[in-house]
Design an enzyme around this catalytic site. Structure first.
Site, PDB file in Angstrom:
ATOM      1  N   LEU A 146      -3.333  -4.857  50.907  1.00  0.00           N
ATOM      2  CA  LEU A 146      -1.946  -4.395  50.819  1.00  0.00           C
ATOM      3  C   LEU A 146      -1.714  -3.301  49.785  1.00  0.00           C
ATOM      4  O   LEU A 146      -0.584  -2.860  49.600  1.00  0.00           O
ATOM      5  CB  LEU A 146      -0.972  -5.562  50.598  1.00  0.00           C
ATOM      6  CG  LEU A 146      -1.136  -6.746  51.562  1.00  0.00           C
ATOM      7  CD1 LEU A 146      -0.130  -7.835  51.228  1.00  0.00           C
ATOM      8  CD2 LEU A 146      -1.006  -6.305  53.010  1.00  0.00           C
ATOM      9  N   CYS A 147      -2.755  -2.852  49.077  1.00  0.00           N
ATOM     10  CA  CYS A 147      -2.601  -1.699  48.186  1.00  0.00           C
ATOM     11  C   CYS A 147      -2.550  -0.428  49.025  1.00  0.00           C
ATOM     12  O   CYS A 147      -3.249  -0.296  50.022  1.00  0.00           O
ATOM     13  CB  CYS A 147      -3.772  -1.602  47.211  1.00  0.00           C
ATOM     14  SG  CYS A 147      -3.618  -2.628  45.761  1.00  0.00           S
ATOM     15  N   HIS A 148      -1.727   0.504  48.585  1.00  0.00           N
ATOM     16  CA  HIS A 148      -1.618   1.787  49.274  1.00  0.00           C
ATOM     17  C   HIS A 148      -2.775   2.704  48.870  1.00  0.00           C
ATOM     18  O   HIS A 148      -3.178   2.704  47.705  1.00  0.00           O
ATOM     19  CB  HIS A 148      -0.301   2.485  48.902  1.00  0.00           C
ATOM     20  CG  HIS A 148       0.905   1.789  49.419  1.00  0.00           C
ATOM     21  ND1 HIS A 148       1.501   0.752  48.741  1.00  0.00           N
ATOM     22  CD2 HIS A 148       1.628   1.967  50.552  1.00  0.00           C
ATOM     23  CE1 HIS A 148       2.544   0.329  49.437  1.00  0.00           C
ATOM     24  NE2 HIS A 148       2.645   1.051  50.539  1.00  0.00           N
TER      25      HIS A 148
ATOM     26  N   MET B 213      -2.899  -1.354  39.703  1.00  0.00           N
ATOM     27  CA  MET B 213      -4.078  -1.971  40.317  1.00  0.00           C
ATOM     28  C   MET B 213      -5.296  -1.065  40.201  1.00  0.00           C
ATOM     29  O   MET B 213      -6.424  -1.548  40.022  1.00  0.00           O
ATOM     30  CB  MET B 213      -3.809  -2.338  41.780  1.00  0.00           C
ATOM     31  CG  MET B 213      -2.765  -3.435  41.951  1.00  0.00           C
ATOM     32  SD  MET B 213      -3.051  -4.912  40.939  1.00  0.00           S
ATOM     33  CE  MET B 213      -4.669  -5.426  41.495  1.00  0.00           C
ATOM     34  N   GLU B 214      -5.082   0.227  40.266  1.00  0.00           N
ATOM     35  CA  GLU B 214      -6.191   1.167  40.113  1.00  0.00           C
ATOM     36  C   GLU B 214      -6.757   1.109  38.696  1.00  0.00           C
ATOM     37  O   GLU B 214      -7.981   1.123  38.515  1.00  0.00           O
ATOM     38  CB  GLU B 214      -5.733   2.585  40.475  1.00  0.00           C
ATOM     39  CG  GLU B 214      -5.532   2.810  41.961  1.00  0.00           C
ATOM     40  CD  GLU B 214      -4.316   2.099  42.569  1.00  0.00           C
ATOM     41  OE1 GLU B 214      -4.262   1.981  43.799  1.00  0.00           O
ATOM     42  OE2 GLU B 214      -3.417   1.642  41.822  1.00  0.00           O
TER      43      GLU B 214
ATOM     44  N   ASP C 274     -24.103  -5.928  35.464  1.00  0.00           N
ATOM     45  CA  ASP C 274     -25.186  -5.697  36.421  1.00  0.00           C
ATOM     46  C   ASP C 274     -26.374  -5.000  35.767  1.00  0.00           C
ATOM     47  O   ASP C 274     -27.523  -5.391  35.984  1.00  0.00           O
ATOM     48  CB  ASP C 274     -24.680  -4.863  37.596  1.00  0.00           C
ATOM     49  CG  ASP C 274     -25.779  -4.582  38.604  1.00  0.00           C
ATOM     50  OD1 ASP C 274     -26.407  -5.555  39.077  1.00  0.00           O
ATOM     51  OD2 ASP C 274     -26.019  -3.400  38.912  1.00  0.00           O
TER      52      ASP C 274
END
Length: 158
Positions: A75-77, A113-114, A128
């Site tokens: 749902l993120c654009h 969110m980014e 990692d």
């Protein structure tokens, strides 16, 4: 209390319609920490890691992740980011790496969110690259530090 913007009146998840929103400059900053042994941190600082420059790799991974957030978070654009920065800092006094990300654009929806994705993926990349040396590293305190722009205004973490 505010309502969830991604849930419709039937309780179904939907992408928010931003077509009628005003374009504004949007900025968000986030941070994350990776805790590790002193020996692991020293290997990163000295550049003696057999996989190469850990900070450079984590920085690029964070930038790439910010650009692909819309593919990772439902749902993120998809956003046309104008700036992504990922800064990494060794903290020998606490045996941690601090990661801070900044995302910026002029658009109709925020970049929180980014920024969070950039910091998180940079932290995952450090894990990692160093897991062969130390498996019990801890990624912690991922959080939004700042956001500005848009209808909801400014936010600054305490």
């Amino acid at each position: 209390m505010n309502q969830f913007t991604h849930i419709n009146t039937n309780g179904e998840a939907n992408m928010v319609d931003v077509s009628m929103k005003q374009e504004t400059v949007r900025v968000a900053r986030a941070e994350a920490f990776v805790s590790m042994n002193a020996e692991t941190l020293q290997m990163i600082i000295s550049g003696n890691h057999h996989k190469g420059d850990v900070f450079a790799t984590a920085r690029i991974a964070g930038i790439q992740a910010a650009k692909r957030t819309w593919e990772l978070i439902p749902l993120c654009h998809p956003l046309l980011l104008s700036k992504v920065e990922v800064q990494l800092e060794a903290l020998p006094e606490t045996n941690q790496v601090r990661i801070e990300s900044l995302c910026k654009l002029t658009g109709k929806t925020g970049v929180e969110m980014e920024a969070l994705t950039a910091a998180s993926v940079a932290a995952l990349t450090i894990y990692d690259m160093c897991k062969a040396v130390q498996k019990d590293m801890v990624i912690e305190n991922v959080r939004l530090l700042h956001k500005s722009g848009g209808k909801s205004g400014e936010f600054n973490a305490e």
